[in-house]
Design an enzyme around this catalytic site. Structure first.
Site, PDB file in Angstrom:
ATOM      1  N   ILE A   1      35.981   4.266  23.136  1.00 55.54           N
ATOM      2  CA  ILE A   1      35.255   5.064  22.136  1.00 55.54           C
ATOM      3  C   ILE A   1      34.177   4.144  21.576  1.00 55.54           C
ATOM      4  O   ILE A   1      34.492   3.061  21.063  1.00 55.54           O
ATOM      5  CB  ILE A   1      36.215   5.544  21.033  1.00 55.54           C
ATOM      6  CG1 ILE A   1      37.247   6.523  21.624  1.00 55.54           C
ATOM      7  CG2 ILE A   1      35.434   6.190  19.878  1.00 55.54           C
ATOM      8  CD1 ILE A   1      38.433   6.797  20.711  1.00 55.54           C
TER       9      ILE A   1
ATOM     10  N   CYS B   1      40.541   4.652  31.249  1.00 52.72           N
ATOM     11  CA  CYS B   1      39.758   5.453  30.299  1.00 52.72           C
ATOM     12  C   CYS B   1      38.600   4.646  29.721  1.00 52.72           C
ATOM     13  O   CYS B   1      38.728   3.451  29.474  1.00 52.72           O
ATOM     14  CB  CYS B   1      40.642   5.891  29.131  1.00 52.72           C
ATOM     15  SG  CYS B   1      42.179   6.694  29.621  1.00 52.72           S
TER      16      CYS B   1
ATOM     17  N   HIS C   1      30.870   4.747  26.148  1.00 52.52           N
ATOM     18  CA  HIS C   1      30.496   6.162  26.260  1.00 52.52           C
ATOM     19  C   HIS C   1      30.292   6.800  24.885  1.00 52.52           C
ATOM     20  O   HIS C   1      31.082   7.612  24.445  1.00 52.52           O
ATOM     21  CB  HIS C   1      31.589   6.888  27.061  1.00 52.52           C
ATOM     22  CG  HIS C   1      31.330   8.346  27.299  1.00 52.52           C
ATOM     23  ND1 HIS C   1      30.067   8.888  27.409  1.00 52.52           N
ATOM     24  CD2 HIS C   1      32.193   9.388  27.467  1.00 52.52           C
ATOM     25  CE1 HIS C   1      30.177  10.189  27.615  1.00 52.52           C
ATOM     26  NE2 HIS C   1      31.445  10.527  27.647  1.00 52.52           N
TER      27      HIS C   1
ATOM     28  N   CYS D   1      29.479  15.574  26.730  1.00 48.21           N
ATOM     29  CA  CYS D   1      29.169  14.211  27.190  1.00 48.21           C
ATOM     30  C   CYS D   1      27.867  14.168  27.980  1.00 48.21           C
ATOM     31  O   CYS D   1      27.404  13.098  28.361  1.00 48.21           O
ATOM     32  CB  CYS D   1      30.312  13.678  28.030  1.00 48.21           C
ATOM     33  SG  CYS D   1      31.924  14.180  27.422  1.00 48.21           S
TER      34      CYS D   1
ATOM     35  N   LYS E   1      32.917   3.394  31.689  1.00 52.07           N
ATOM     36  CA  LYS E   1      34.182   2.669  31.620  1.00 52.07           C
ATOM     37  C   LYS E   1      34.063   1.326  30.879  1.00 52.07           C
ATOM     38  O   LYS E   1      34.918   0.996  30.063  1.00 52.07           O
ATOM     39  CB  LYS E   1      34.679   2.452  33.055  1.00 52.07           C
ATOM     40  CG  LYS E   1      35.942   1.655  33.192  1.00 52.07           C
ATOM     41  CD  LYS E   1      37.131   2.387  32.576  1.00 52.07           C
ATOM     42  CE  LYS E   1      38.262   1.458  32.224  1.00 52.07           C
ATOM     43  NZ  LYS E   1      38.067   0.718  30.972  1.00 52.07           N
TER      44      LYS E   1
END
Ligand code: ZN
Lengths: 143, 387
Positions: free
Chosen positions: B210, B207, B334, B83, B330
């Site tokens: 995606i 989380c 990401h 990441c 968030k």
């Protein structure tokens, strides 16, 4: 995935890796006998779990095998609800990290207890586990 | 060594970008980055790409993107640091300019994660620890790794699920104001707490989503900045780097990330600043607990006091140090290899006071910090920028 026009690839890719274990064969053999082993560097004394054939600490490749007592204390844990594709058929599972009396930490499933009853610091025991007739792993159970 | 400046930037909209392929998506960032620097693709001798790149079909994404954007012939490399791949790409481009091997370099971040199903994405990221000892038999997932930290942090410091939820609420509030963000709706603490559990105690709204997305920055030496008459360069003052064990079981504790501590100390020292000098920061908030640990690991507060910062509004505009005013991972999203580059695009805008007033940090020292982690603190990068 959205509704935008796309071409479905006609070339699916299935990969199965062969994981080399010739240098840690003893670990897997002992697991089958119900024992969990670590390695210890004969030169600098560093204890390794997972077991290794070479010591990254001092560079020596002289290691000895040490059976772990399995006695440990829970450091942290989680219950995995949303699972990866290859675990999709498993029920939810609890993954825990515990520190063994020998000083190494181990990550493994914790079985035989509900999540609500787990407390940090509780005593657990690391045991060898039969996954299938050809596959062996290890897990934490209540001490 | 050369001083290095960011002289141009570009950023695609993050989200489900199934209407474009990887190269088309990258063009959306590369083209404005070059244009805003007054350059064409032919002027750039070296390009780096941050991309983890297992989700889309191209095994050599840097080459495909370079061809599409007109950069064929330039030196090329794809950088992987999970990441933190985006910052790894910037670091590689920065090193080339800093060492004098080129006066200009382009760093691109591009990732398309929506081309495969969610369970397979969970599988690929879950394998990103030490495969043999953590995935093969135990099926770790990325949320599960951070959940191990959340449980330990809550036990040791009394951090609560409400504290974690407040991080998500703050980042969604700013994400809602950011036109390129993936999730542009506000949420409440209740909504976070009531969302489904992914890996206890982390819930869906703890989380990051995606996402697909791209970002690009053009880096230039001081000589080139003068030659091109760049009016408003943003200088890269320092880039700190570190790493940690692949096996999570070999970490000393689970209440912070050592790689963040080490990388930030290195970055502060080289830039000759302290955490108190930072006007605005982007920290790696792939999960809500990650942002709270980042406050502590980066020295914005004492170890164990991270939850107090979110409770007291210290990381909002008007607080001690505003954090993730673009929505963070968030809410902004990401796309793994893009994130590090995206952070620098956002902070360049913040330093130049180019964003909407509602999400603009007040500037005192004109110093910004980007914190980009790869895996579960496996890779750590901290960048200090100054205008
Ligand atoms: Zn040794």
């Amino acid at each position: 995935m959205s509704e935008a026009p796309s071409l479905k690839s006609n070339r699916p890719l299935t990969i199965t890796y062969n994981l080399p274990i010739s240098k840690t064969t003893k670990f897997w053999k002992e697991l089958k006998e119900g024992k969990v082993f670590a390695t210890k560097c004969k030169n600098c004394g560093k204890l390794y779990f997972p077991p290794v054939a070479d010591c990254g600490n001092c560079g020596s490749s002289e290691v000895e095998w040490i059976q772990l007592s399995g006695e440990g204390k829970l450091v942290t844990f989680t219950e995995v609800i949303v699972k990866p594709a290859s675990f999709s058929k498993e029920p939810s599972y609890i993954v825990a990290v515990a520190e063994l009396v020998e000083g190494v930490k181990v990550l493994a499933w914790l079985t035989g207890i509900e999540k609500e009853k787990i407390t940090i610091g509780m005593k657990v025991k690391l045991e060898a586990k039969v996954v299938s007739d050809k596959k062996f792993a290890y897990e934490f159970v209540l001490a | 060594m050369n001083k290095v400046a960011i002289i141009g930037k570009g950023h695609s909209r993050f989200g489900d970008r199934s209407e474009v392929n990887l190269a088309e998506l990258s063009f959306e960032a590369v083209h404005p980055a070059l244009e805003s620097s007054g350059l064409t693709s032919k002027d750039v001798p070296y390009m780096t790409l941050g991309s983890m790149g297992v989700w889309s079909e191209e095994p050599l994404p840097a080459v495909v993107i370079a061809e599409y954007c007109g950069l064929t012939g330039a030196g090329l490399v794809r950088c992987e640091a999970a990441c933190a791949s985006g910052t790894a790409a910037v670091f590689n481009a920065y090193s080339v300019v800093r060492s004098g091997q080129a006066d200009l370099a382009l760093a691109v971040g591009a990732e398309k994660m929506k081309q495969i199903d969610t369970a397979t994405v969970m599988e690929m990221i879950g394998r990103a620890g030490y495969y043999m000892w953590e995935f093969e038999n135990f099926g770790m997932t990325f949320p599960a790794y951070y959940a191990l930290h959340a449980v330990a942090h809550m036990e040791k410091f009394g951090t609560t699920e409400e504290d974690l939820a407040k991080v998500a609420v703050k980042n969604h509030r700013y994400g809602a104001m950011n036109p390129v963000a993936h999730l542009r709706h506000e949420i409440t603490v209740e909504k976070v707490l009531q969302s489904c559990v992914i890996a206890s105690p982390l819930k869906l709204y703890d989380c990051c989503p995606i996402s697909d997305g791209s970002a690009a920055v053009v880096l230039a030496s001081e000589k080139k900045v003068k030659e091109l008459n760049i009016e408003d360069p943003v200088w890269i003052e320092s880039m700190g780097f570190a790493s940690d064990t692949a096996n999570i079981s070999k970490r000393e504790n689970y209440v912070g990330l050592d790689a963040s501590v080490k990388a930030s100390k290195m970055a502060y020292s080289e830039a000759k600043i302290s955490p108190a000098d930072v006007d605005v920061a982007n920290v790696h908030d792939c999960f809500t607990i990650a942002e709270i640990m980042a406050y502590e690991d980066l020295g914005f507060c004492e170890k164990g006091k991270g939850a107090n910062m979110i409770r007291d509004g210290e990381t909002e505009i008007g607080g001690k140090i505003p954090v993730n005013l673009d929505g963070g991972l968030k809410a902004k999203g990401h796309p793994i290899g893009t994130t590090g580059v995206s952070m620098l695009v956002e902070l360049t805008k913040q330093l130049r006071e180019e964003v909407k007033p509602s999400r603009q940090a007040p500037m005192k020292n004109y110093v910004a910090l980007a914190h980009n982690t790869g895996g579960t603190g496996h890779y750590g990068f901290v960048t200090v920028l100054r205008r």
